[in-house]
Design a protein around this motif. Structure first.
Motif: not given
Lengths: 411, 278
Positions: B210, B226, B229-231, B233, B235, B250-252, B254
């Motif tokens: 990050e 996932q 990817l929680e930490h 984010e 694109d 998009d992130k939805q 995952c």
């Protein structure tokens, strides 16, 4: 019907007149057995280092005339860096096998004792059976560090016909009497020669000796050395060698652990190029209880080179609680490169930990990819991995020696 | 400006004596006697400054994709990969690194006898030289790397040890992150960096990433789960199944995968042969 004879004919080099003593066991042994050949007593120990081509080879001794003396002076003048390499060390400087005076020269006394040699050590027998300079040196707290430098004058100007190699022999007896001591032997030859040296070492009770050898051999050059060591109770001896080149080198190190809790470490690394041949022949005799030995040899063989390792560990019946470790590893960098490893364990005691291992392989492509994926170009990545590989066997306590060992085998 | 990375119809077969590592060689896909198709036409674009995730079950070709991008040999590759408009596949692994590509390995090898700091110096200097930049002053370099290791929670003693030698799984992954932070690549590919890490370590890795995120730097995060990817984010999220990207979103996406698993997608794409080939 033809039958094969039990052994092939005697092989002898063409030795200079007056070289051999008039009598003596070693002389007789050499003349009786000659160079190792098929069926001879020495054949097994010399299996991967055949000397057949040495039969009939002309050897000569340097003529100690005025021209030779001038060459000696020129050689010394041109090797000042080498001479000054270990400024804190006492120095024994040999040129063409002859001890030269130097301001750092250590007190030495001529030594008349003759080490015992066996029929499987023909080159050592040649040395001991010859007339050559022999010196005794004592190391202790007052003189803890000795540099023994072997230089050879260039014989090219002699233009000998038929071709002949100078035979350079010395004998040393080193006594490590007390404290932590270091001995560093370096060889510098600017033209082809045949070195054949014998070193006898005694490490007294509780004394320590670290013996470092740096050697490079050019094409056509030969170096034979025979080191026998006796290590007393609670004493320790380490032999760490860095050998390289395109010539022929055979280094025999034979250590007898003669007192309880004595220890020895035989480590070495080598890099062979061209048609070079390097043979490390080691023997460790555990003759008393609770001794420890550790042998580690690592080699990098390029082109059509050959690397040989023979490692014997002998454990006598009384030598209980022995620990003996041995490992030999070689990296072959070409399809024509060879490595021969032969461990030999002979154990008569029953409370013993001994191990031996051997590997021969190529550089690891995964490791190369890892370095390259970080931006290190392939050639550099190879050099880094090779350096790391050999350096494991080149660690030693005296810092300047450790640096010299690693630098000697760096690309 | 062209995208940072553009993968066009990439196919890959593994040669019989291929040296690929990771999921594909452990699983079914490389066991075939003849060459085996692992990637079957992958297309993907990563613009500057974006984080893309590639998810997929075991054996779907994720690690093969990462390996090919980094320049591992042993594959027959077709298609095109452009890095800032330049043909990536024509470059040696070291040249790819010089251009700014970095792969955090799934199984980093150990380099006995090569000290961590020395390794990083070699890499940093090699990259600087290749780019025609001045090599960093050694003392400044060591200081910078030490500071980074503190930020990432990497023990400084690790820099004195041989690279990855005797490291735990977590230490190896952290070491990859330290290299990533020190080398500052344009595109970092993370091949299952989260696998084998505990929750705290995953958080540390994600925080490190990050911090490195900016408008120019891009990430390709390859993962099963996932959690990472929680930490960090993403694109875009791509699902790789049976050597093809079957869905991007998009992130939805995952979150949906986490809830439903890969089974519905496998069914939809006739994927029985994909992941569970005997």
């Amino acid at each position: 019907m033809l039958t094969e004879s039990a052994s092939s004919p005697l092989l002898l080099p063409d030795l200079p007149a007056g070289l051999l003593r008039d009598k003596g066991d070693a002389r007789d042994l050499f003349l009786q057995h000659g160079l190792p050949r098929r069926g001879s007593v020495a054949a097994e120990r010399w299996k991967y280092t055949p000397l057949n081509k040495m039969a009939g080879m002309r050897l000569h001794l340097p003529h100690e005339d005025k021209a030779w003396k001038e060459r000696v002076e020129r050689t010394i003048a041109s090797k000042q860096d080498e001479i000054a390499r270990f400024p804190d060390a006492a120095l024994l400087l040999f040129v063409d096998g002859k001890l030269q005076a130097h301001e750092r020269t250590l007190a030495t006394t001529p030594y008349a004792g003759l080490p015992r040699v066996t029929a499987s050590e023909p080159l050592a027998a040649l040395n001991v059976g010859s007339r050559c300079e022999a010196w005794r040196v004592v190391l202790n707290e007052d003189t803890p560090f000795l540099h023994v430098l072997f230089l050879a004058t260039s014989s090219e100007e002699e233009r000998l016909q038929p071709p002949s190699l100078p035979l350079l022999q010395t004998r040393l007896r080193i006594e490590a009497q007390s404290g932590s001591t270091s001995l560093c032997q370096t060889f510098c030859d600017s033209s082809a020669c045949w070195n054949n040296d014998v070193i006898e070492i005694e490490v007294a009770e509780e004394a320590r000796l670290e013996h470092v050898v740096l050697q490079e051999r050019g094409r056509g050059s030969c170096a034979f050395s025979h080191t026998t060591v006796r290590v007393a109770e609670k004493a320790s001896y380490a032999h760490i060698s860095a050998l390289k080149g395109e010539g022929l080198t055979r280094q025999e190190v034979s250590v007898a652990l003669e007192g309880e809790e004595a220890s020895c470490k035989l480590h070495g690394a080598y890099r062979i190029k061209g048609k070079g041949h390097i043979d490390n022949d080691t023997e460790i005799f555990h003759n008393r209880a609770r001794c420890v030995s550790d042998a580690l040899y690592k080699g990098v063989v390029e082109d059509a080179g050959r690397g040989v390792f023979h490692g014997k560990i002998f454990v006598a019946q009384d030598a209980q609680e022995t620990r003996g470790y041995q490992m030999s590893r070689a990296l072959l960098l070409s399809e024509r490169a060879h490595a021969y490893h032969k461990p030999e364990l002979e154990i008569y005691a029953d409370d013993v930990i001994c191990s031996h291992g051997s590997t021969v392989g190529a550089l690891d492509e995964e490791q190369l990819l890892y370095l390259r994926s970080r931006g290190v170009v392939r050639a550099r990545a190879e050099a880094i991995l090779l350096e790391a590989f050999v350096n494991e066997a080149l660690r030693c306590e005296r810092k300047e020696c450790a640096q010299a060992l690693q630098a000697h085998l760096a690309q | 400006m062209p995208p940072l990375l553009s993968v066009e119809s990439l196919t890959a077969r593994i040669n019989e004596e291929g040296t690929n590592q990771g999921e594909s060689s452990h699983g079914e896909s490389s066991q075939g006697k003849s060459s085996k198709e692992i990637l079957r036409g992958v297309s993907l674009e990563i613009p500057h400054g974006e984080v893309h995730a590639v998810m997929g079950p075991n054996g779907s070709g994720k690690s093969t994709l990462a390996s090919i991008l980094a320049g591992r040999e042993g594959f027959e590759v077709e298609g095109r990969v452009l890095f800032e408009g330049e043909d990536l596949l024509a470059l040696d692994p070291e040249e790819r690194a010089h251009k700014g590509l970095f792969l955090a390995f799934q199984y980093p090898v150990s380099l006995p006898g090569v000290q961590g700091m020395r390794f990083l110096s070699e890499a940093l200097d090699a990259q600087a030289r290749a780019r025609g930049e001045k090599e960093e002053d050694r003392i400044a370099q060591v200081k910078r790397v030490r500071a980074l290791s503190r930020e990432l929670g990497v023990e400084e003693s690790m820099l004195k040890r041989s690279v990855n030698d005797g490291f735990s799984g977590g230490e190896k992954k952290r070491n990859e992150m330290l290299q990533l932070a020190a080398l500052q690549p344009k595109l970092a590919i993370l091949d299952e960096t989260d696998s084998g890490l505990d929750i705290d370590a995953i958080r540390a890795v994600a925080e490190g990433l990050e911090r490195m995120r900016d408008k120019k730097r891009s990430f390709l995060v390859i993962t099963h789960y996932q959690r990472l990817l929680e930490h960090i984010e993403p694109d875009r999220v791509h699902v790789l199944l049976n050597g093809r990207i079957v869905r991007s979103g998009d992130k939805q996406l995952c979150a949906q995968l986490e809830a439903e698993g890969y089974a519905p997608l496998l069914k939809e794409h006739g994927g029985q042969e994909a992941a569970v080939q005997p």
